[in-house]
Design a protein around this motif. Structure first.
Motif, PDB file in Angstrom:
ATOM      1  N   LEU A  27       0.742  -1.246  -0.152  1.00 43.92           N
ATOM      2  CA  LEU A  27      -0.109   0.015   0.053  1.00 43.92           C
ATOM      3  C   LEU A  27       1.002   1.405  -0.035  1.00 43.92           C
ATOM      4  O   LEU A  27       0.363   2.348  -0.729  1.00 43.92           O
ATOM      5  CB  LEU A  27      -0.916  -0.115   1.176  1.00 43.92           C
ATOM      6  N   ALA A  28       2.090   1.278   0.451  1.00 48.39           N
ATOM      7  CA  ALA A  28       2.772   2.503   0.567  1.00 48.39           C
ATOM      8  C   ALA A  28       3.840   2.580  -0.519  1.00 48.39           C
ATOM      9  O   ALA A  28       4.397   3.627  -0.367  1.00 48.39           O
ATOM     10  CB  ALA A  28       3.247   2.577   2.078  1.00 48.39           C
ATOM     11  N   SER A  29       4.047   1.565  -1.050  1.00 52.16           N
ATOM     12  CA  SER A  29       5.069   1.537  -2.195  1.00 52.16           C
ATOM     13  C   SER A  29       4.436   2.427  -3.407  1.00 52.16           C
ATOM     14  O   SER A  29       3.368   2.343  -3.458  1.00 52.16           O
ATOM     15  CB  SER A  29       5.869   0.330  -2.249  1.00 52.16           C
ATOM     16  N   LYS A  30       5.344   2.424  -4.504  1.00 51.58           N
ATOM     17  CA  LYS A  30       4.836   3.154  -5.684  1.00 51.58           C
ATOM     18  C   LYS A  30       4.639   2.012  -6.658  1.00 51.58           C
ATOM     19  O   LYS A  30       4.509   2.461  -7.833  1.00 51.58           O
ATOM     20  CB  LYS A  30       6.006   4.038  -6.362  1.00 51.58           C
ATOM     21  N   MET A  31       4.648   0.656  -6.152  1.00 57.20           N
ATOM     22  CA  MET A  31       4.409  -0.449  -6.976  1.00 57.20           C
ATOM     23  C   MET A  31       3.119  -0.578  -6.973  1.00 57.20           C
ATOM     24  O   MET A  31       2.107  -0.391  -6.527  1.00 57.20           O
ATOM     25  CB  MET A  31       5.040  -1.591  -6.179  1.00 57.20           C
ATOM     26  N   ASN A  32       2.568  -1.242  -8.357  1.00 57.66           N
ATOM     27  CA  ASN A  32       1.239  -1.860  -8.355  1.00 57.66           C
ATOM     28  C   ASN A  32       1.120  -2.881  -7.782  1.00 57.66           C
ATOM     29  O   ASN A  32       1.914  -3.621  -7.262  1.00 57.66           O
ATOM     30  CB  ASN A  32       0.762  -1.655 -10.016  1.00 57.66           C
ATOM     31  N   THR A  33      -0.038  -3.376  -7.645  1.00 60.74           N
ATOM     32  CA  THR A  33      -0.373  -4.644  -6.809  1.00 60.74           C
ATOM     33  C   THR A  33       0.226  -5.973  -7.270  1.00 60.74           C
ATOM     34  O   THR A  33       0.980  -6.619  -6.417  1.00 60.74           O
ATOM     35  CB  THR A  33      -1.950  -4.966  -6.906  1.00 60.74           C
ATOM     36  N   SER A  34       0.392  -5.921  -8.654  1.00 59.51           N
ATOM     37  CA  SER A  34       1.157  -7.116  -9.414  1.00 59.51           C
ATOM     38  C   SER A  34       2.635  -6.979  -8.943  1.00 59.51           C
ATOM     39  O   SER A  34       3.113  -8.163  -8.545  1.00 59.51           O
ATOM     40  CB  SER A  34       0.797  -7.332 -10.829  1.00 59.51           C
ATOM     41  N   GLN A  35       3.145  -5.956  -9.083  1.00 53.55           N
ATOM     42  CA  GLN A  35       4.589  -5.954  -8.757  1.00 53.55           C
ATOM     43  C   GLN A  35       4.807  -5.955  -7.232  1.00 53.55           C
ATOM     44  O   GLN A  35       5.808  -6.796  -6.959  1.00 53.55           O
ATOM     45  CB  GLN A  35       5.123  -4.385  -9.097  1.00 53.55           C
ATOM     46  N   ALA A  36       3.857  -5.493  -6.274  1.00 51.00           N
ATOM     47  CA  ALA A  36       4.251  -5.720  -5.039  1.00 51.00           C
ATOM     48  C   ALA A  36       3.980  -7.069  -4.539  1.00 51.00           C
ATOM     49  O   ALA A  36       4.666  -7.611  -3.792  1.00 51.00           O
ATOM     50  CB  ALA A  36       3.522  -4.715  -4.143  1.00 51.00           C
ATOM     51  N   LEU A  37       3.199  -7.725  -5.274  1.00 50.16           N
ATOM     52  CA  LEU A  37       2.872  -9.215  -5.094  1.00 50.16           C
ATOM     53  C   LEU A  37       4.338 -10.030  -5.335  1.00 50.16           C
ATOM     54  O   LEU A  37       4.566 -10.935  -4.728  1.00 50.16           O
ATOM     55  CB  LEU A  37       1.615  -9.781  -5.614  1.00 50.16           C
ATOM     56  N   GLU A  38       4.871  -9.694  -6.656  1.00 47.98           N
ATOM     57  CA  GLU A  38       5.840 -10.359  -7.023  1.00 47.98           C
ATOM     58  C   GLU A  38       6.969 -10.159  -5.949  1.00 47.98           C
ATOM     59  O   GLU A  38       7.774 -10.993  -5.694  1.00 47.98           O
ATOM     60  CB  GLU A  38       6.065 -10.041  -8.338  1.00 47.98           C
ATOM     61  N   LYS A  39       7.237  -9.050  -5.574  1.00 45.55           N
ATOM     62  CA  LYS A  39       8.273  -8.768  -4.800  1.00 45.55           C
ATOM     63  C   LYS A  39       8.041  -9.340  -3.394  1.00 45.55           C
ATOM     64  O   LYS A  39       9.139 -10.213  -2.799  1.00 45.55           O
ATOM     65  CB  LYS A  39       8.296  -7.195  -4.367  1.00 45.55           C
ATOM     66  N   LEU A  40       6.749  -9.380  -2.874  1.00 41.00           N
ATOM     67  CA  LEU A  40       6.633 -10.379  -1.537  1.00 41.00           C
ATOM     68  C   LEU A  40       6.815 -11.874  -1.705  1.00 41.00           C
ATOM     69  O   LEU A  40       7.492 -12.356  -0.705  1.00 41.00           O
ATOM     70  CB  LEU A  40       5.339  -9.961  -0.974  1.00 41.00           C
ATOM     71  N   LYS A  41       6.500 -12.298  -3.007  1.00 39.91           N
ATOM     72  CA  LYS A  41       6.564 -13.636  -2.959  1.00 39.91           C
ATOM     73  C   LYS A  41       8.179 -14.083  -3.160  1.00 39.91           C
ATOM     74  O   LYS A  41       8.420 -15.293  -2.935  1.00 39.91           O
ATOM     75  CB  LYS A  41       5.802 -14.143  -4.315  1.00 39.91           C
ATOM     76  N   ALA A  42       8.753 -13.143  -3.501  1.00 33.86           N
ATOM     77  CA  ALA A  42      10.383 -13.440  -3.797  1.00 33.86           C
ATOM     78  C   ALA A  42      11.080 -13.495  -2.718  1.00 33.86           C
ATOM     79  O   ALA A  42      12.241 -13.863  -2.468  1.00 33.86           O
ATOM     80  CB  ALA A  42      10.953 -12.587  -4.768  1.00 33.86           C
ATOM     81  N   GLU A  43      10.392 -12.778  -1.453  1.00 30.31           N
ATOM     82  CA  GLU A  43      11.228 -12.809  -0.147  1.00 30.31           C
ATOM     83  C   GLU A  43      11.398 -14.022   0.614  1.00 30.31           C
ATOM     84  O   GLU A  43      10.282 -14.631   0.716  1.00 30.31           O
ATOM     85  CB  GLU A  43      10.565 -11.670   0.569  1.00 30.31           C
ATOM     86  N   PRO A  44      12.410 -14.353   0.945  1.00 29.52           N
ATOM     87  CA  PRO A  44      12.694 -15.958   1.594  1.00 29.52           C
ATOM     88  C   PRO A  44      11.908 -15.474   3.471  1.00 29.52           C
ATOM     89  O   PRO A  44      12.005 -14.307   3.749  1.00 29.52           O
ATOM     90  CB  PRO A  44      14.001 -15.996   1.757  1.00 29.52           C
ATOM     91  N   ASP A  45      11.509 -16.654   3.845  1.00 26.27           N
ATOM     92  CA  ASP A  45      10.964 -16.296   5.264  1.00 26.27           C
ATOM     93  C   ASP A  45      10.135 -15.197   5.474  1.00 26.27           C
ATOM     94  O   ASP A  45      10.188 -14.414   6.434  1.00 26.27           O
ATOM     95  CB  ASP A  45      12.324 -16.127   6.171  1.00 26.27           C
ATOM     96  N   ARG A  46       9.103 -15.062   4.431  1.00 26.20           N
ATOM     97  CA  ARG A  46       7.774 -14.120   4.621  1.00 26.20           C
ATOM     98  C   ARG A  46       6.895 -14.495   5.861  1.00 26.20           C
ATOM     99  O   ARG A  46       6.121 -13.555   6.170  1.00 26.20           O
ATOM    100  CB  ARG A  46       7.291 -13.748   3.463  1.00 26.20           C
ATOM    101  N   GLY A  47       6.654 -15.802   6.153  1.00 26.07           N
ATOM    102  CA  GLY A  47       5.890 -16.166   7.053  1.00 26.07           C
ATOM    103  C   GLY A  47       4.501 -16.582   6.464  1.00 26.07           C
ATOM    104  O   GLY A  47       3.957 -16.243   5.235  1.00 26.07           O
TER     105      GLY A  47
END
Length: 64
Positions: A27-47
């Motif tokens: 919500l606070a980044s300048k990415m659209n939802t698809s980009q933000a989801l891809e970034k989150l999915k790429a993070e290890p140990d996201r929980g």
């Protein structure tokens, strides 16, 4: 994000930190939802909480 409510429900500081990070990414980044989801999915140990959030957003539909 209701940090106090999560603490009252017994969420650990680490779980709250991960959820807060996901919230900021979505919500606070300048990415659209698809980009933000891809970034989150790429993070290890996201929980598991962030995994559920990702799943919820990906499966959601918008009504007109």
């Amino acid at each position: 994000m209701n940090k106090v409510g999560l603490e009252r429900r017994g969420f650990s500081k680490e779980r709250i930190r991960k959820i807060h990070h996901a919230y900021k990414t979505l919500l606070a980044s300048k990415m659209n939802t698809s980009q933000a989801l891809e970034k989150l999915k790429a993070e290890p140990d996201r929980g598991a909480d962030v995994d559920m959030l990702i799943h919820f957003i990906e499966r959601g539909t918008r009504s007109n």
